[in-house]
Design an enzyme around this catalytic site. Structure first.
Site, short mmCIF file in Angstrom:
data_model
loop_
_atom_site.label_atom_id
_atom_site.label_comp_id
_atom_site.label_asym_id
_atom_site.label_seq_id
_atom_site.Cartn_x
_atom_site.Cartn_y
_atom_site.Cartn_z
N TRP A 101 0.84 -1.21 0.00
CA TRP A 101 0.00 0.00 0.00
C TRP A 101 0.87 1.25 0.00
O TRP A 101 0.58 2.21 -0.72
CB TRP A 101 -0.95 0.01 1.20
CG TRP A 101 -1.95 -1.10 1.18
CD1 TRP A 101 -2.09 -2.10 2.10
CD2 TRP A 101 -2.96 -1.36 0.17
NE1 TRP A 101 -3.10 -2.94 1.72
CE2 TRP A 101 -3.65 -2.51 0.56
CE3 TRP A 101 -3.31 -0.71 -1.02
CZ2 TRP A 101 -4.70 -3.04 -0.20
CZ3 TRP A 101 -4.35 -1.24 -1.78
CH2 TRP A 101 -5.03 -2.39 -1.37
N ASP A 171 -1.41 6.87 6.29
CA ASP A 171 -2.47 5.93 5.94
C ASP A 171 -2.68 5.05 7.17
O ASP A 171 -1.81 4.27 7.55
CB ASP A 171 -2.00 5.09 4.74
CG ASP A 171 -3.03 4.03 4.32
OD1 ASP A 171 -4.04 3.83 5.03
OD2 ASP A 171 -2.80 3.38 3.27
N LYS A 195 -11.76 -1.74 7.52
CA LYS A 195 -10.93 -2.56 8.39
C LYS A 195 -11.42 -2.44 9.83
O LYS A 195 -11.68 -3.44 10.49
CB LYS A 195 -9.46 -2.15 8.34
CG LYS A 195 -8.60 -2.40 7.09
CD LYS A 195 -9.21 -2.77 5.84
CE LYS A 195 -8.36 -3.15 4.66
NZ LYS A 195 -7.46 -2.21 4.08
C1 LIG Z 1 -6.98 -1.86 2.67
C2 LIG Z 1 -5.92 -0.82 2.64
C3 LIG Z 1 -5.84 0.13 1.62
C4 LIG Z 1 -6.77 0.13 0.45
O1 LIG Z 1 -7.99 0.63 0.83
P1 LIG Z 1 -9.19 0.84 -0.20
O2 LIG Z 1 -10.20 1.48 0.70
O3 LIG Z 1 -9.56 -0.50 -0.71
O4 LIG Z 1 -8.72 1.75 -1.27
C5 LIG Z 1 -4.85 1.09 1.70
N1 LIG Z 1 -3.99 1.13 2.71
C6 LIG Z 1 -4.03 0.21 3.71
C7 LIG Z 1 -3.04 0.29 4.82
C8 LIG Z 1 -4.99 -0.78 3.70
O5 LIG Z 1 -5.03 -1.69 4.69
#
Ligand SMILES: *Cc1c(COP(=O)(O)O)cnc(C)c1O
Length: 359
Positions: A101, A171, A195
């Site tokens: 990511w 993030d 999540k």
């Molecule tokens: C799941 C995840 C993403 C992607 O998220 P989306 O909402 O599917 O775009 C990005 N960064 C992290 C750390 C993730 O766990």
């Protein structure tokens, strides 16, 4: 019968929240309608979104000078939205690449300015968080980006980089609300909700107000933070139902005692699993030391066939979504806030039994 769901995302929600949503499905309070059917401009919905924001501010202790935005497009859209809106002074940014990511975020930002990889852990399949030396950070960068918890590899930043006046952007998709964070240390925090917050479809952005400026010229209206900040996330239709469920999740968290209490529970769950992995002759954790995540715990047997056998047996016993990401192999248990302590206890018992029977 409900299973123990160890999915990395979308993932388990608190049962109390699902029941409450079920109770209110046909008729929300006195509205005579489901939240799904409501106008986002209605008085009832106005209260739902305002109270979700207020509760998020309370639980995360978000300072006054930060805006909370409820957006769509996933964390992945933030990979573009962050540079489009923040890379406006020197058009430079620093990235720490600690997983898939983080790398995607970096690659996307390269489209909009000059990006630099300050450190990476790709040499060892992202199984650790690299040491950072603040003297190597670019003091002219428009921001410094990290992925706080690396969902696929099971690592988490044990401490924050000292970025000085350069805004720290994180993030937090897979660790938001898992423990207290000092929001004032960040310029922007963003997270896909699926999540640890709500169903898929909502992206939460927490941004320091002075960073909501004039974005790069090419930025579409919907990708400007100012568009959403000026309209209290109501420029267009927000992900109404997801925001409602987020409100329920936050009420549940609040009733548990907030993030201090959540952290204790998460540490207890993670310790149960790590302690067993560290003592087992069959299973081992792929991450060591202070890089270990509280939320995502990858582990292996060292034998791909045995991994497969374990995953099949676990699934049959009601422990689902334990297959590791294809880039790491083996297994991964995602134990987000909503995974009860009993779920981890039961998993560890099952693993002990499997180990004995397959020794
Ligand atoms: C799941 C995840 C993403 C992607 O998220 P989306 O909402 O599917 O775009 C990005 N960064 C992290 C750390 C993730 O766990």
């Amino acid at each position: 019968m409900r299973v123990y769901n160890f999915s990395a995302g979308p993932s388990v929600l608190p049962e109390a929240v699902l029941k409450r949503a079920q109770d209110e499905m046909l008729c929300y309070k006195n509205s005579g309608q489901s939240v799904m059917e409501m106008s986002h401009r209605s008085k009832e919905y106005g209260e739902i979104i305002a109270s979700a924001e207020a509760l998020l501010r309370k639980i995360m202790n978000i300072p006054e000078n930060y805006k909370v935005l409820f957006l769509q497009g996933g964390a992945s859209s933030q990979f573009a939205m962050v540079p489009l809106n923040l890379m406006t002074k020197n058009k430079k940014a620093d990235y720490v690449v600690t997983g898939a990511w983080a790398k995607k975020a970096y690659k996307e930002a390269c489209r909009y300015g000059e990006c630099r990889v300050v450190a990476s852990s790709e040499d060892k399949t992202f199984s650790y968080i690299p040491e950072l030396d603040a003297s190597t950070f670019d003091k002219d960068a428009d921001f410094f980006h990290i992925c706080m918890n690396n969902t696929i590899y099971g690592t988490k930043f044990p401490r924050l980089p000292e970025t000085g006046d350069v805004p720290l952007v994180a993030d937090m998709s897979s660790c938001i609300l898992s423990e207290p964070v000092d929001v004032s240390k960040f310029g922007v925090i963003y997270a896909g909700a699926q999540k640890n917050m709500a169903p898929a479809g909502l992206t939460v952005v927490i941004i320091r107000e002075d960073l909501i400026g004039e974005p790069q010229d090419i930025t579409p209206t919907m990708f400007r933070y100012s568009t959403h900040a000026e309209n209290d996330s109501m420029f267009n239709t927000p992900p109404c139902y997801c925001i409602y469920v987020l409100g329920l999740v936050l009420e549940w968290l609040d009733s548990l005692g907030g993030l201090e209490e959540m952290k204790k529970i998460n540490e207890k769950k993670a310790a149960m699993l790590y302690d067993y992995l560290d003592s087992s002759a069959m299973f081992s954790a792929t991450v060591q030391g202070d890089s270990r995540s509280l939320m995502n715990i990858p582990f292996v047997t060292g034998d791909a066939d045995l991994d497969k056998k374990f995953i099949a047996a676990a699934t049959a016993a009601g422990f689902v979504n334990l297959k590791g990401h294809r880039s790491v192999g083996g297994m991964r248990a995602s134990i987000y806030n909503a995974m009860p302590v009993e779920g981890v206890e039961a998993l560890v018992e099952f693993m002990k039994k499997f180990e004995k029977e397959n020794a």
